[in-house]
Design a protein around this motif. Sequence first.
Motif, PDB file in Angstrom:
ATOM      1  N   VAL A 197      -3.473  -7.828  -0.554  1.00 14.38           N
ATOM      2  CA  VAL A 197      -4.885  -7.485  -1.115  1.00 14.38           C
ATOM      3  C   VAL A 197      -4.876  -7.539  -2.726  1.00 14.38           C
ATOM      4  O   VAL A 197      -5.780  -7.743  -3.234  1.00 14.38           O
ATOM      5  CB  VAL A 197      -5.037  -5.827  -0.762  1.00 14.38           C
ATOM      6  N   ILE A 198      -3.772  -7.397  -3.511  1.00 12.60           N
ATOM      7  CA  ILE A 198      -3.504  -7.287  -4.788  1.00 12.60           C
ATOM      8  C   ILE A 198      -3.907  -8.767  -5.376  1.00 12.60           C
ATOM      9  O   ILE A 198      -4.198  -8.834  -6.491  1.00 12.60           O
ATOM     10  CB  ILE A 198      -2.446  -6.951  -5.480  1.00 12.60           C
ATOM     11  N   HIS A 199      -3.742  -9.822  -4.494  1.00 12.90           N
ATOM     12  CA  HIS A 199      -3.951 -11.120  -4.927  1.00 12.90           C
ATOM     13  C   HIS A 199      -5.824 -11.191  -5.273  1.00 12.90           C
ATOM     14  O   HIS A 199      -6.194 -12.069  -6.136  1.00 12.90           O
ATOM     15  CB  HIS A 199      -3.823 -12.128  -3.859  1.00 12.90           C
ATOM     16  N   TYR A 200      -6.524 -10.316  -4.554  1.00 18.12           N
ATOM     17  CA  TYR A 200      -7.928 -10.046  -4.897  1.00 18.12           C
ATOM     18  C   TYR A 200      -8.340  -9.161  -5.976  1.00 18.12           C
ATOM     19  O   TYR A 200      -9.080  -9.072  -6.752  1.00 18.12           O
ATOM     20  CB  TYR A 200      -8.576  -9.971  -3.555  1.00 18.12           C
ATOM     21  N   SER A 201      -7.649  -7.901  -5.733  1.00 20.83           N
ATOM     22  CA  SER A 201      -7.939  -6.791  -6.632  1.00 20.83           C
ATOM     23  C   SER A 201      -6.966  -5.533  -6.441  1.00 20.83           C
ATOM     24  O   SER A 201      -6.529  -5.361  -5.309  1.00 20.83           O
ATOM     25  CB  SER A 201      -9.481  -6.206  -6.151  1.00 20.83           C
ATOM     26  N   ILE A 202      -6.424  -5.245  -7.530  1.00 20.09           N
ATOM     27  CA  ILE A 202      -5.404  -4.324  -7.422  1.00 20.09           C
ATOM     28  C   ILE A 202      -6.089  -2.992  -7.075  1.00 20.09           C
ATOM     29  O   ILE A 202      -5.709  -1.690  -6.320  1.00 20.09           O
ATOM     30  CB  ILE A 202      -4.632  -4.105  -8.847  1.00 20.09           C
ATOM     31  N   SER A 203      -7.308  -2.742  -7.469  1.00 19.82           N
ATOM     32  CA  SER A 203      -8.130  -1.615  -7.294  1.00 19.82           C
ATOM     33  C   SER A 203      -8.350  -1.530  -5.967  1.00 19.82           C
ATOM     34  O   SER A 203      -8.312  -0.413  -5.311  1.00 19.82           O
ATOM     35  CB  SER A 203      -9.450  -1.613  -8.093  1.00 19.82           C
ATOM     36  N   LEU A 206      -5.419  -0.058  -4.226  1.00 22.18           N
ATOM     37  CA  LEU A 206      -5.404   1.495  -4.223  1.00 22.18           C
ATOM     38  C   LEU A 206      -6.604   2.069  -3.698  1.00 22.18           C
ATOM     39  O   LEU A 206      -6.342   3.469  -3.302  1.00 22.18           O
ATOM     40  CB  LEU A 206      -5.572   1.731  -6.004  1.00 22.18           C
ATOM     41  N   TRP A 207      -7.655   1.691  -3.336  1.00 22.15           N
ATOM     42  CA  TRP A 207      -8.744   2.412  -2.745  1.00 22.15           C
ATOM     43  C   TRP A 207      -8.147   2.275  -0.929  1.00 22.15           C
ATOM     44  O   TRP A 207      -8.551   3.211  -0.565  1.00 22.15           O
ATOM     45  CB  TRP A 207     -10.016   1.411  -2.755  1.00 22.15           C
ATOM     46  N   LEU A 208      -7.808   1.231  -0.608  1.00 27.18           N
ATOM     47  CA  LEU A 208      -7.156   1.231   0.719  1.00 27.18           C
ATOM     48  C   LEU A 208      -6.181   2.341   0.871  1.00 27.18           C
ATOM     49  O   LEU A 208      -6.361   3.073   1.875  1.00 27.18           O
ATOM     50  CB  LEU A 208      -6.552  -0.130   1.226  1.00 27.18           C
ATOM     51  N   ALA A 209      -5.294   2.429  -0.048  1.00 30.23           N
ATOM     52  CA  ALA A 209      -4.358   3.561  -0.148  1.00 30.23           C
ATOM     53  C   ALA A 209      -4.831   4.969  -0.169  1.00 30.23           C
ATOM     54  O   ALA A 209      -4.488   6.180   0.715  1.00 30.23           O
ATOM     55  CB  ALA A 209      -3.454   3.444  -1.154  1.00 30.23           C
ATOM     56  N   THR A 210      -5.987   5.118  -0.843  1.00 25.24           N
ATOM     57  CA  THR A 210      -6.852   6.328  -0.998  1.00 25.24           C
ATOM     58  C   THR A 210      -7.367   6.723   0.170  1.00 25.24           C
ATOM     59  O   THR A 210      -7.114   8.014   0.719  1.00 25.24           O
ATOM     60  CB  THR A 210      -7.790   6.334  -2.047  1.00 25.24           C
ATOM     61  N   ALA A 211      -7.939   5.476   0.929  1.00 25.89           N
ATOM     62  CA  ALA A 211      -8.760   6.121   2.231  1.00 25.89           C
ATOM     63  C   ALA A 211      -7.637   6.387   3.501  1.00 25.89           C
ATOM     64  O   ALA A 211      -7.781   7.241   3.945  1.00 25.89           O
ATOM     65  CB  ALA A 211      -9.419   4.808   2.696  1.00 25.89           C
ATOM     66  N   ILE A 212      -6.414   5.678   3.348  1.00 27.81           N
ATOM     67  CA  ILE A 212      -5.719   5.980   4.341  1.00 27.81           C
ATOM     68  C   ILE A 212      -4.972   7.392   4.222  1.00 27.81           C
ATOM     69  O   ILE A 212      -4.808   8.330   5.267  1.00 27.81           O
ATOM     70  CB  ILE A 212      -4.506   5.027   4.469  1.00 27.81           C
TER      71      ILE A 212
END
Length: 230
Positions: A197-203, A206-212
């Motif tokens: 995912v960070i290849h596209y966006s680090i944010s 982090l949004w995915l981590a926040t959601a989980i």
Amino acid sequence: MSESASTEKVVPYALLGMTVVTGLVDAVSFLSLGHVFTANMTGNIVFLAFATAHVSGLSVARSLTALVAFLAGAILGGRVMARVSVDSQIRFAAQAFLLEVTFLLAASVCGIGYRGDLLEHSFQPFALIVLTALAMGTRNAAVRKLAIPDLTTTVLTLTITGIGADSSLANGNNPRLARKVAAVAAMFLGAALGAVVIHYSISAALWLATAISAVCSVLLFRSGPTPDQR
């Protein structure tokens, strides 16, 4: 723990979800923030030692920032969990996990527009290191208090040791083997997913981590006994 049977079933799944989050966070920190871990402090201490010895590609400032922020998060989480009784552990842990969600949410916003090529010339990576390390420190304090066997959510060394040391080959009876393997798989999944995912966006990572993390926190909060059930 004196939680209900349904709670005891929910907690391991929630902590496995948190383990996925750890993989995501360490993928972000190691691959995008200058070879530093903000969840795995064993690795971070080693990196700090290497940086002190002037190994190229590592930074004393970044590693030390991660360590101090993690400690601050652990203090915060420890203060939350210091008030718990046996019957209220899950609900207070869920509150600590919601603090993790808050820090990860702030990191997600901070990560918008982040560019790795500006690593040496921007305050942004330090802000991301602080926020993610605060999140992980807070969570680790809560998980430590819960003391669920083989589910530390951040450290796998003892878990992998247990897979071997408690196996039939070692004359053991393989206690909680499925949980141990699931913890390793969850960390692997989170790290691999983060690396993609960070290849596209680090944010986005982090949004995915926040959601989980948010989903796991809500599950724990809802599974804990209410005051009239104690």
